[in-house]
Every structure is written in structure tokens, then in C-alpha cells.
Design an enzyme around this catalytic site. Sequence first.
Site, PDB file in Angstrom:
ATOM      1  N   GLY A  34      33.657   6.762   3.767  1.00 42.14           N
ATOM      2  CA  GLY A  34      34.048   6.415   5.119  1.00 42.14           C
ATOM      3  C   GLY A  34      34.712   5.053   5.188  1.00 42.14           C
ATOM      4  O   GLY A  34      35.391   4.723   6.148  1.00 42.14           O
ATOM      5  N   ARG A  93      30.531   0.592 -12.981  1.00 39.84           N
ATOM      6  CA  ARG A  93      29.322   0.358 -12.173  1.00 39.84           C
ATOM      7  C   ARG A  93      28.196   1.142 -12.814  1.00 39.84           C
ATOM      8  O   ARG A  93      28.421   2.051 -13.614  1.00 39.84           O
ATOM      9  CB  ARG A  93      29.532   0.793 -10.731  1.00 39.84           C
ATOM     10  CG  ARG A  93      29.704   2.285 -10.631  1.00 39.84           C
ATOM     11  CD  ARG A  93      30.001   2.717  -9.222  1.00 39.84           C
ATOM     12  NE  ARG A  93      30.646   4.024  -9.329  1.00 39.84           N
ATOM     13  CZ  ARG A  93      31.396   4.578  -8.405  1.00 39.84           C
ATOM     14  NH1 ARG A  93      31.633   3.945  -7.301  1.00 39.84           N
ATOM     15  NH2 ARG A  93      31.914   5.762  -8.585  1.00 39.84           N
ATOM     16  N   ARG A 108      41.933  -2.915  -2.842  1.00 41.44           N
ATOM     17  CA  ARG A 108      40.791  -1.996  -2.961  1.00 41.44           C
ATOM     18  C   ARG A 108      39.596  -2.529  -2.197  1.00 41.44           C
ATOM     19  O   ARG A 108      39.177  -3.672  -2.396  1.00 41.44           O
ATOM     20  CB  ARG A 108      40.401  -1.849  -4.432  1.00 41.44           C
ATOM     21  CG  ARG A 108      41.584  -1.647  -5.342  1.00 41.44           C
ATOM     22  CD  ARG A 108      41.239  -1.837  -6.812  1.00 41.44           C
ATOM     23  NE  ARG A 108      40.375  -0.795  -7.338  1.00 41.44           N
ATOM     24  CZ  ARG A 108      39.890  -0.811  -8.575  1.00 41.44           C
ATOM     25  NH1 ARG A 108      40.151  -1.814  -9.398  1.00 41.44           N
ATOM     26  NH2 ARG A 108      39.122   0.171  -8.993  1.00 41.44           N
ATOM     27  N   SER A 165     -11.019   4.795   6.723  1.00 33.90           N
ATOM     28  CA  SER A 165      -9.885   5.571   6.227  1.00 33.90           C
ATOM     29  C   SER A 165      -8.882   5.684   7.360  1.00 33.90           C
ATOM     30  O   SER A 165      -9.213   6.179   8.439  1.00 33.90           O
ATOM     31  CB  SER A 165     -10.350   6.960   5.776  1.00 33.90           C
ATOM     32  OG  SER A 165      -9.232   7.719   5.395  1.00 33.90           O
ATOM     33  N   HIS A 177      18.451  18.889  14.346  1.00 30.85           N
ATOM     34  CA  HIS A 177      17.150  19.479  14.685  1.00 30.85           C
ATOM     35  C   HIS A 177      16.586  20.255  13.496  1.00 30.85           C
ATOM     36  O   HIS A 177      15.445  20.065  13.078  1.00 30.85           O
ATOM     37  CB  HIS A 177      17.307  20.410  15.896  1.00 30.85           C
ATOM     38  CG  HIS A 177      16.042  21.092  16.292  1.00 30.85           C
ATOM     39  ND1 HIS A 177      15.707  22.347  15.830  1.00 30.85           N
ATOM     40  CD2 HIS A 177      15.017  20.682  17.075  1.00 30.85           C
ATOM     41  CE1 HIS A 177      14.528  22.682  16.334  1.00 30.85           C
ATOM     42  NE2 HIS A 177      14.091  21.695  17.098  1.00 30.85           N
ATOM     43  N   MET A 200      37.550   2.289   4.002  1.00 27.29           N
ATOM     44  CA  MET A 200      38.934   2.452   3.610  1.00 27.29           C
ATOM     45  C   MET A 200      39.038   2.551   2.100  1.00 27.29           C
ATOM     46  O   MET A 200      38.345   1.853   1.385  1.00 27.29           O
ATOM     47  CB  MET A 200      39.778   1.289   4.072  1.00 27.29           C
ATOM     48  CG  MET A 200      41.234   1.671   4.089  1.00 27.29           C
ATOM     49  SD  MET A 200      42.315   0.264   3.995  1.00 27.29           S
ATOM     50  CE  MET A 200      42.319  -0.008   2.254  1.00 27.29           C
ATOM     51  N   LYS A 222      32.322  -3.570  -6.569  1.00 23.45           N
ATOM     52  CA  LYS A 222      33.518  -3.419  -7.399  1.00 23.45           C
ATOM     53  C   LYS A 222      34.002  -4.775  -7.909  1.00 23.45           C
ATOM     54  O   LYS A 222      34.277  -4.939  -9.101  1.00 23.45           O
ATOM     55  CB  LYS A 222      34.606  -2.723  -6.568  1.00 23.45           C
ATOM     56  CG  LYS A 222      35.693  -2.085  -7.385  1.00 23.45           C
ATOM     57  CD  LYS A 222      36.687  -1.338  -6.479  1.00 23.45           C
ATOM     58  CE  LYS A 222      36.168   0.014  -6.049  1.00 23.45           C
ATOM     59  NZ  LYS A 222      37.023   0.668  -5.031  1.00 23.45           N
ATOM     60  N   TYR A 229      -7.135   2.776  -1.796  1.00 25.30           N
ATOM     61  CA  TYR A 229      -6.556   4.041  -2.242  1.00 25.30           C
ATOM     62  C   TYR A 229      -5.686   4.667  -1.159  1.00 25.30           C
ATOM     63  O   TYR A 229      -5.791   4.320   0.012  1.00 25.30           O
ATOM     64  CB  TYR A 229      -7.662   5.034  -2.655  1.00 25.30           C
ATOM     65  CG  TYR A 229      -8.499   5.538  -1.505  1.00 25.30           C
ATOM     66  CD1 TYR A 229      -8.103   6.660  -0.777  1.00 25.30           C
ATOM     67  CD2 TYR A 229      -9.687   4.905  -1.144  1.00 25.30           C
ATOM     68  CE1 TYR A 229      -8.858   7.128   0.283  1.00 25.30           C
ATOM     69  CE2 TYR A 229     -10.447   5.365  -0.093  1.00 25.30           C
ATOM     70  CZ  TYR A 229     -10.030   6.483   0.631  1.00 25.30           C
ATOM     71  OH  TYR A 229     -10.764   6.933   1.683  1.00 25.30           O
ATOM     72  N   CYS A 269      -5.519   8.418   4.765  1.00 24.28           N
ATOM     73  CA  CYS A 269      -5.528   9.850   4.505  1.00 24.28           C
ATOM     74  C   CYS A 269      -4.497  10.602   5.335  1.00 24.28           C
ATOM     75  O   CYS A 269      -4.519  11.804   5.402  1.00 24.28           O
ATOM     76  CB  CYS A 269      -6.918  10.419   4.734  1.00 24.28           C
ATOM     77  SG  CYS A 269      -7.484  10.264   6.434  1.00 24.28           S
TER      78      CYS A 269
HETATM   79  P1  ADP Z   1      37.649   4.340  -5.398  1.00 29.22           P
HETATM   80  O1  ADP Z   1      36.521   3.434  -5.095  1.00 29.22           O
HETATM   81  O2  ADP Z   1      37.928   5.363  -4.375  1.00 29.22           O
HETATM   82  O3  ADP Z   1      37.597   4.853  -6.795  1.00 29.22           O
HETATM   83  P2  ADP Z   1      39.519   2.450  -6.387  1.00 29.22           P
HETATM   84  O4  ADP Z   1      39.769   1.157  -5.739  1.00 29.22           O
HETATM   85  O5  ADP Z   1      38.662   2.404  -7.581  1.00 29.22           O
HETATM   86  O6  ADP Z   1      38.948   3.422  -5.298  1.00 29.22           O
HETATM   87  O7  ADP Z   1      40.940   3.044  -6.734  1.00 29.22           O
HETATM   88  C1  ADP Z   1      41.357   4.379  -6.682  1.00 29.22           C
HETATM   89  C2  ADP Z   1      42.060   4.759  -7.955  1.00 29.22           C
HETATM   90  O8  ADP Z   1      43.165   3.903  -8.210  1.00 29.22           O
HETATM   91  C3  ADP Z   1      41.152   4.671  -9.142  1.00 29.22           C
HETATM   92  O9  ADP Z   1      41.408   5.746 -10.016  1.00 29.22           O
HETATM   93  C4  ADP Z   1      41.543   3.372  -9.757  1.00 29.22           C
HETATM   94  O10 ADP Z   1      41.272   3.378 -11.135  1.00 29.22           O
HETATM   95  C5  ADP Z   1      43.032   3.302  -9.468  1.00 29.22           C
HETATM   96  N1  ADP Z   1      43.489   1.916  -9.398  1.00 29.22           N
HETATM   97  C6  ADP Z   1      43.002   0.950  -8.603  1.00 29.22           C
HETATM   98  N2  ADP Z   1      43.605  -0.230  -8.831  1.00 29.22           N
HETATM   99  C7  ADP Z   1      44.501  -0.013  -9.818  1.00 29.22           C
HETATM  100  C8  ADP Z   1      45.438  -0.845 -10.504  1.00 29.22           C
HETATM  101  N3  ADP Z   1      45.548  -2.138 -10.229  1.00 29.22           N
HETATM  102  N4  ADP Z   1      46.196  -0.279 -11.458  1.00 29.22           N
HETATM  103  C9  ADP Z   1      46.094   1.026 -11.729  1.00 29.22           C
HETATM  104  N5  ADP Z   1      45.243   1.870 -11.118  1.00 29.22           N
HETATM  105  C10 ADP Z   1      44.441   1.354 -10.173  1.00 29.22           C
HETATM  106 MG    MG Z   2      37.101   3.694  -8.189  1.00 32.71          MG
END
Ligand code: ADP
Ligand code: MG
Length: 902
Positions: free
Chosen positions: A107, A343, A98, A786, A459, A109, A29, A874, A854
Site C-alpha cells: 500500500g 533483508r 524507492r 486465579s 464478521h 508507494m 531498505k 502459572y 485460567c
Molecule cells: P520493492 O520494495 O517493491 O521491491 P524496490 O525499491 O526494491 O521495490 O524496487 C523495485 C525493483 O526495481 C526491484 O527489482 C529493484 O531491484 C529494482 N531497482 C530498484 N532500484 C534500482 C536501481 N537503482 N537499479 C536497478 N534496479 C533497481
Molecule cells: Mg525490492
Amino acid sequence: MAAQQTVDNKYVYDFAEGNKDLKDLLGGKGANLAEMTNLGLPVPPGFTITTEACKAYLATGREPDGLAEQIEAHLESLERGMARKLGDPEDPLLVSVRSGAKFSMPGMMETVLNVGLNDRSVVGLAAQAGGNERFAWDSYRRLIQMFGKTVCEVPGEEFEHAIDEAKRAKDTHNDLDLDADDLRGLVDTYKKIFAKHTGREFPQEPREQLDLAIRAVFESWNAERAVVYRRQERIPADLGTAVNVVAMVFGNLGPDSGTGVAFTRDPASGAQGIYGDYLANAQGEDVVAGIRNTVPLQELERIDKTSYDELLGYMARLEGHYKDLCDIEFTIERGKLWMLQTRVGKRTAAAAFVIAGQLVDEGLIDLDEALHRVNGAQLAQLMFPRFRLDHEFEPVARGIGASPGAAVGKVVFSSDRAVELAAEGEPVILVRRETNPDDLNGMIASRGILTSRGGKTSHAAVVARGMGKTCVSGADELDVNVPAKKFTVAGQTVNEGDVVSIDGTTGNVYLSEVPVMPSEVVQYFEGNLDPERTDDQLVRAVHRIMTHADGTRRLLVRTNADTGPDAARARRFGAEGIGLCRTEHMFLGDRRELVERLILAGTDREREDSLAALLPLQRADFIEIFRAMDGLPVTVRLIDPPLHEFLPPLEQLAVNVAVAQERGEDVAKEQALLAAVRRMHEENPMLGLRGVRLGLVIPGLFAMQVRAITEAAVEVVRAGGSACPEIMVPLVGAVQELETVRAEAEKIIAEVVGDSGVEVLIGTMIEVPRAALTAGQIAEAAQFFSFGTNDLTQMAWGFSRDDVEGAFFWRYLELGIFGISPFESIDRDGVGRLVRIAAEEGRAARPGLKLGVCGEHGGDPDSVHFFHEVGLDYVSCSPFRVPVARLEAGRAAVVTSGSDSR
Ligand code: ADP
Ligand code: MG
Ligand code: MG
């Protein structure tokens, strides 16, 4: 000294300082936010705290020296740029915190928005927003909710419950109907919830909010869910996560504000166009949370044409820049567009091929790069039959796609019932809460397996993948009641015998018979779809990329096939020979009688007679195969399994004898068989009288096979065809074994070949560890090696595949002892080392020694890369895996600087 330290330990990067190639340091990110900033796109200002800081924190349990000062300095510069101070009571700067690791990971935060709000700055925020109190209180309640949940582990349901209550009080389902007073009240309730669970008041100090949120992101790297996910996806545990601090922009300021997501192409089909969702008057979280219905992104053109056009321009630019499908998050604040994330987007297998093809057409990437944008797992997925999904078919539940394919059948709840119904020719789906080793026969008898518990390494999942069976695991909406022979889901009851359909790719479960359609990619490989003529984009893209892979790869790809039809199909799939033709099936069916006579033979004469009777049958088998392969090399393995496998099981024979005796019938033959079975019983048949050992003990057996193979080749050649037989001796551990077999074989070959010009090679399997370790000696007597990696894996680890996959692999996967079953993907460190030693020492003794593999690993993507590295000639795999191996061999041979499809 202090200055020195700052240079060495730079823990914080302004967005303007980073770029997309710094994912290791800044996380995905952060690196992409920096890239967009430097491209001049409108990204709110901010900074990224590095993964190095996270690692240092996790190692010592405290923030590393210098981090606090660096954050302070970057925050100050952010404040200067924005001309506001964090949490200022009059005109607060707010930020989001973020997380962002190198690989996106469930998983971890999530995000905390609106950091910097408190009882005083909420008033300032309202004033700055032109007296928009509703907006300010909505932002504040969201901060307490997100902060409480993600930083302080307050149960999220309590907040959700409270907001539902507030809506109910106003008799509405729409959060927009909550006014400023309602939201102010909600803030009070939220604070009480916060205090109840944390034993403290919601922190009012903006800087404390920020520091606690940053620390929580660091710590979330080791949250249990993240740890489990990493283990499963084989993501290293020591990467750490970065933390992004971003100035807030607001999509919830009114109807001229909003938030959305966009894709530069359709991530499902790869089609070009504008894809995405938009939600007016909302903050980012609301789009994913699904609290209100979004509108298709195209609607934004009507709502705010200026922002829409601007966004489209950025989308095109990002795609041209990343040279790939991008996914994007954006927010519009009072008509001003802000880019919040981008991304390279995830996509389906079909989209991966289609997009790679399009990007080549558009001149954005070359074919080498296109090869790296797809992988064998995706191709394998596209080769399974699929459900024909019209709107009539809605899944009733969704579990984990544990083993791909589309399976339809009658529901059964026990292994025995599965076996019974399957014997009557009924397709069945075995449904269990979870499976255990006792279910093995039922799993074999079923078309598919459906469980309500367990993940990708349960399993059921492990065993189903091993058997190539469709499996959906962990469909936890299903309430399975095995004793009552029923399950309930979404208020419906499904009884034994009812038909269900399960999709092992998506994990979807349907309570009806969904029609299955063949894969168009298989149609293409079969030669039924002309890639030049079809308008099927996927087929055209697959054709193009496969053609390039074939032109690039160094490894040849052969197939494992025992019959003419199998061999012919494999050739259509691109096989360049047979790497393993097993001969044991040639001793089954109506030929059992002859094999029984061979085993029971009391005299040389009797034995020779039964071998003589087998000879023409075997010769006919080989003629069929040589014809199908038309001059491509065919490796025939001399008989491998213990002979008693061709006799009826002991219990059955004992019963037969008893019953026949009762009736006063003549039981001489049955009794002789029974005695033979008792005599030949082995405690460990895997390690018993089989392979070359059998050939050395039963006179004439290997000789008969060698003669049949050579005669077949001569006959095909005399009829104007061509044939390239390679005779392979199984289970050799010592060169003397091979020398003995070879001496006899060479005499027969010389005699049969005559002046036909047929050439027959003699080589060996390397599947006993001792053979690998004495490969230099063995190569003196072998014209080729082989690698039988299935047996090599069993013997290197000392476990038998049939026994262990169901017994304890799930536990080993759970503990991370294996990242993946060593039968699925070669264990490079152990078994792979044996392969490497044998390849090197074999070639040192006999330069140019032909080397192949093989085992089933020959069709496993990761293993193919390994065999390429080791320098084998191969790989050989089952017909359906041939295209996968071709593709991966091509990928292994091409080195690009670009991104690798993970
Ligand atoms: P995730 O990886 O779960 O998408 P993000 O960090 O991208 O988490 O953020 C969650 C939401 O909050 C997203 O929709 C993102 O666009 C929005 N968001 C994050 N930072 C800001 C910001 N500075 N201003 C406005 N919206 C934000
Ligand atoms: Mg996001
Ligand atoms: Mg073997």
C-alpha cells in the site's frame, strides 16, 4: 546558526553513513543498503532521506528547512562519484526513487526507476549504450509508466493496455519483440495518457522528476491502503517512511544483463540450498510483474558463471552477517553484478523453526536467540491438521486465511440448512457473501466458513476465530448467489451439497475433497514421534526449542480440563497441573434428572436426597482426574452457571406440557418444571444467580462438591497415588462471600481428610472487578487467586461476549478502537490493570499467594508475556494451547539483543 541547524536536522544520509541498526531513521531498505555498502558489497551509490524528513513533511505539508539543500549536496556528490549529471543530455545519470519504511508495507508507494530520462537524455542514453536505442526507449517508457502511476495516480491499466496493443500489432506476446521504433511510439502514447489524466505534459526537468517522486513517497505513508494495513498489523501510524535515491544499473542492456531475486534458504521449508529466480535482459520490476517466465536461479551458473559464483559468495556472507535467512535483489549489467536490496526474509511457520534449529547447529546463534526467532502463533499454526497437497489439487480461488485449519464439507448457503445437515452428521461449509449475526447458529454447526467479501476483521473472520473455526474470507473470485443456492468460480458452478475444501491458513479454496493429514508436530507432542530418531527436521527443531523454552521459563503452564482423557492429553502436551476443572458438565447427560430433582425439591429432605445421589458420581469424576494428573495440582471450580441452564428451555417445556395435556397424560412434573423455569428466569443471567451466590442460596450444594473432591483425593492417596486438590470459588466480589463458603468447607475437609495426609487448598477466582479492587481483603481468606479473564473482560468492559463479538466487534476493529478483540488478547490498559492491582495487593496481604490465570488468555502469546511481567505463577489454557504457552513463557523469560520475530 545555519550550520547548527544542519547538524541538528540531518535529513539525508549517504549509504556509507548508515547501518542496519538505523531502521527507525533510514527504513529497512535504506539501513540494509547502507550495511551492504559498508560490508564492501557492490551496491550502486546513493543516499537515503530519513523518516524524520517524512514526518516533518507530513506535519507541515512542506519540505522541512534544509532538506532541499541537503538533497542537492548529496546529489552533487553522487554525480561527482559517477562522473555524470542527473539527466544530462549527453550521458545521463539516472536514479531510482524507492520508498522504505521500518516495516515493509503493502500500500506504500512503490519504486520509480529511470528518473532523469527525458526527450533529450533518452538519446544520450542510447548513444552511451553503444547505440542500443531499444534499451533507451524501453527505459523511458518504463519511467513514464511508473512515474505516472505512482506519482500522479494515472490508472496503471491504461499503460498496460497500450503495451498490449503494441504487442498485438506485432502479433507477439513477448515484450522483447518490441523494437526501438515500437517503444518510441509507445513513449508517445504514454505521454498522451499522462497528459490526459494529469492535465500537464510529462515533466522534462530531471530535478523536478526527482522532487515530485520524493514527495509522492512521503505522501504515500498516508495512502488509504497503507493506513488500513497499519491498523490491522498494529504498526504505529507515526513512523513515517524513508526515501532511497539510488544510481540506476541496467539489467535490460542485452543477453549479458538481467535481474533476479535470491534466498539464502528455502523460505517455505527452511531447507538449505540456493533458491531464487532470474530473468535475462530485464529491469527489476519485470521479475515481480511476471511478464516473462523467469528461470531458476541455478541456471545463472550456466549463463554467467562469474556473476553466479560472486553472488553465492555474497549470499553466504550476508547470512553469516545477519545470522538469518536473507532475501536479496540483484541486477547484472553487462556481466557486472550489483546488489540492490537485502533483508531478513519472511518465511513460513515451519521454516522459522527449521531455520532457527539449523542456525544453532551452525553456531551462528544460541538457543536463547533461537527462541526469539519463532513464536507461539507459528507453533499454533503447525498444530493444525493440514491438507495433503499433491499435484492433483489445484486451488480454484484464494481468499484471506482468516482463521486457521483445514476444513472439508458440503456447501450450504444458509444458517438453517447448515444446522439441518449437521444434525444429520454431515460436515458442512457455510458459504456466504458475508456473514451477519443471524448466521451464528449455522457457523457453530459448520466445519468451516467461506465468504467472498470482507477481510481479516470481517464478521465471519472475527466470529470464526472466536469459535476456533476454520474460515476463509474475501475470496472475491467467488460469485455467491444465496437465493439460487449456488456459487460460480473460474467458470464452474458449485451447488448446495457439493464438497469443497478450505484452508484457513493459506486462504486456498478447492472444489474437491482434499485429504487431510494430522500435524506431525502434534504427533510429536502426543509422544508418537521420537524427536531423537525421526529425520523430520521440523520435529527435531520444535523439540529442541521447546526443551529450551521449558528450561528457561518462570511461568508454569497448566491446562483447562474437565475429564480424565482431556487431562491425560494435556499432560502429554506438557501441562503441569489443571488450572481450571469445570464441574458443570458433571450435571449433564443422565444426571439431569438428579439436577431437576434438586431444583424442584420441596423439602430439605428431597434436596438432601438428590445431593446424596450426586455425591458418588462427582467423586468418581474427580478420582479419574486426580489419577490422570498423578499428584500435579488440580484446581476444581465449584459450580458456576445459573441452575436453570440445566433445565429445558422455556418454549420447549411449554410445548411439551400442552401436547401432554392434549393427550390426557399426567403433566404434574412438567408443570412443576415449567413453573420453576418461569420463576428462575433472569433478564441478565451473566449477572444473575450464579457462582458463589448459588452456593450461598442452595444449602448443601457446595458442601456436596467439597466432600466429593476431598473424598476422591483421600481415596486416590489411600490407594497409593497422590492428589493435590485446590478448591476454587467462582464469582466472588466480597471477602465475606468467600469466608462463608470457606468456613463450611474447612469443616468438611477436616472431617474427610482424617489422617490421610491430603492437603486441600481453598482459593478464589478473581473475575469480578470488585474482587480485583479489594484483593487485599480477599487474600486474607484465599490461599490462591486465579484470574478468570473472560468474565473479568466482560465485566470490565460491560459487554457480554456472546452478544458483542458478532454484533459490533468488526466495527470496533475497523475503527481501531481495538487492535484485536479483548477476548483474544488481554487488554493491558484496562483489564490488565485490574490483574496487576489484584496481584500486587493480594501478595502484599499474603506473601507468597499463589497466582494463576485460567481464562482463554492463558494461551494467547501476547497475554502470556503480560502475565509473566505481572509475576503470576502459572497460566492455564486449553490442552492444544499448552505448547504455545510453554513456548511463549520461555520467550518472555529470555531477553536477547537480537531481532524479535514479529
Ligand atoms: P520493492 O520494495 O517493491 O521491491 P524496490 O525499491 O526494491 O521495490 O524496487 C523495485 C525493483 O526495481 C526491484 O527489482 C529493484 O531491484 C529494482 N531497482 C530498484 N532500484 C534500482 C536501481 N537503482 N537499479 C536497478 N534496479 C533497481
Ligand atoms: Mg525490492
Ligand atoms: Mg467466570
